[in-house]
Design a protein around this motif. Sequence first.
Motif, PDB file in Angstrom:
ATOM      1  N   GLU A 163      39.068  45.538  37.003  1.00  0.00           N
ATOM      2  CA  GLU A 163      39.509  44.172  36.723  1.00  0.00           C
ATOM      3  C   GLU A 163      40.366  43.624  37.866  1.00  0.00           C
ATOM      4  N   VAL A 164      41.327  44.411  38.332  1.00  0.00           N
ATOM      5  CA  VAL A 164      42.225  43.952  39.389  1.00  0.00           C
ATOM      6  C   VAL A 164      41.460  43.729  40.689  1.00  0.00           C
ATOM      7  N   PHE A 165      40.579  44.661  41.056  1.00  0.00           N
ATOM      8  CA  PHE A 165      39.794  44.493  42.277  1.00  0.00           C
ATOM      9  C   PHE A 165      38.925  43.241  42.196  1.00  0.00           C
ATOM     10  N   ALA A 166      38.318  43.003  41.032  1.00  0.00           N
ATOM     11  CA  ALA A 166      37.448  41.835  40.880  1.00  0.00           C
ATOM     12  C   ALA A 166      38.239  40.539  40.986  1.00  0.00           C
ATOM     13  N   GLU A 167      39.461  40.539  40.465  1.00  0.00           N
ATOM     14  CA  GLU A 167      40.282  39.319  40.479  1.00  0.00           C
ATOM     15  C   GLU A 167      40.903  39.044  41.840  1.00  0.00           C
ATOM     16  N   THR A 168      41.389  40.082  42.506  1.00  0.00           N
ATOM     17  CA  THR A 168      42.173  39.862  43.723  1.00  0.00           C
ATOM     18  C   THR A 168      41.474  40.303  44.995  1.00  0.00           C
ATOM     19  N   GLY A 169      40.411  41.071  44.862  1.00  0.00           N
ATOM     20  CA  GLY A 169      39.769  41.660  46.029  1.00  0.00           C
ATOM     21  C   GLY A 169      40.405  43.003  46.333  1.00  0.00           C
ATOM     22  N   TYR A 170      39.676  43.804  47.061  1.00  0.00           N
ATOM     23  CA  TYR A 170      40.156  45.153  47.345  1.00  0.00           C
ATOM     24  C   TYR A 170      41.437  45.125  48.176  1.00  0.00           C
TER      25      TYR A 170
END
Length: 187
Positions: free
Chosen positions: A10-17
Motif C-alpha cells: 500500500e505504501v509503495f503504491a501510494e508514495t513510490g518506492y
Amino acid sequence: MEQLADAAAEVFAETGYAKATTNAIAARAGVSPGTLYQFFANKEAIAEVLAQRYRAALQAAHDKAFDPGFATLPLPDLIDRMIGPMIEVNVANPGFKALFNAADMPERLAAPTRQLHQAVVGKIAEVLATRAPDMSEESVRTTAVVATQIFGALLNTVVAAPEAEREVWITELKRALRGYLEPIIGA
C-alpha cells in the motif's frame, strides 16, 4: 511478515518506492519500526518479498489465461477465459502493478516482473496463431500487441472502480476487445 508486506504494498503504491520509508510501512502495519526490522533488513528486502509474491500470482494467472486450447472457443468465451484471471490478479493486487512499473523501483526487483508482463504479448500471439493459422506472423504479433494495449488501457479503470461498478467496466473492456478482434480472427 504478511501484514508488513501488505502494508508495504500500500505504501509503495501510494508514495513510490523512493519516497516510501520503513517508518511509514511500520505505521501502516500498526507495528513499531523495531518490529519491522526483526523481519526485514530494509525496504528493498520488503520489496523483494512483494516482487516474489506478485510474480507467483501473475504466473498463476498467465497459466489460467493463456491456454492455446482456448483458441477454438467462440470469441466471447475466449475473451472471458483470457481476461478473467488477469483482471482477478490485478484486482487482488492493486498496488503491485503501479509499484513494479515505477521508475524508482530497483531494476533487479522490477525486471523479472516486467518480463512476465511482456510475455503476455507472446502468449496472446500463441493463442491467436492457433485460432487463425493463416495469419502472418507479423499480423499475429501486431494483433496481440494491440489487444494487450486495449486491455492495459482499461485495466486501471477496472481495478479502480468500486466493486458495484466494476462489472460495467469489464463489460466495456470485453466489448472493445470483441470489436477489435472479431474482424481479424472471427467470432
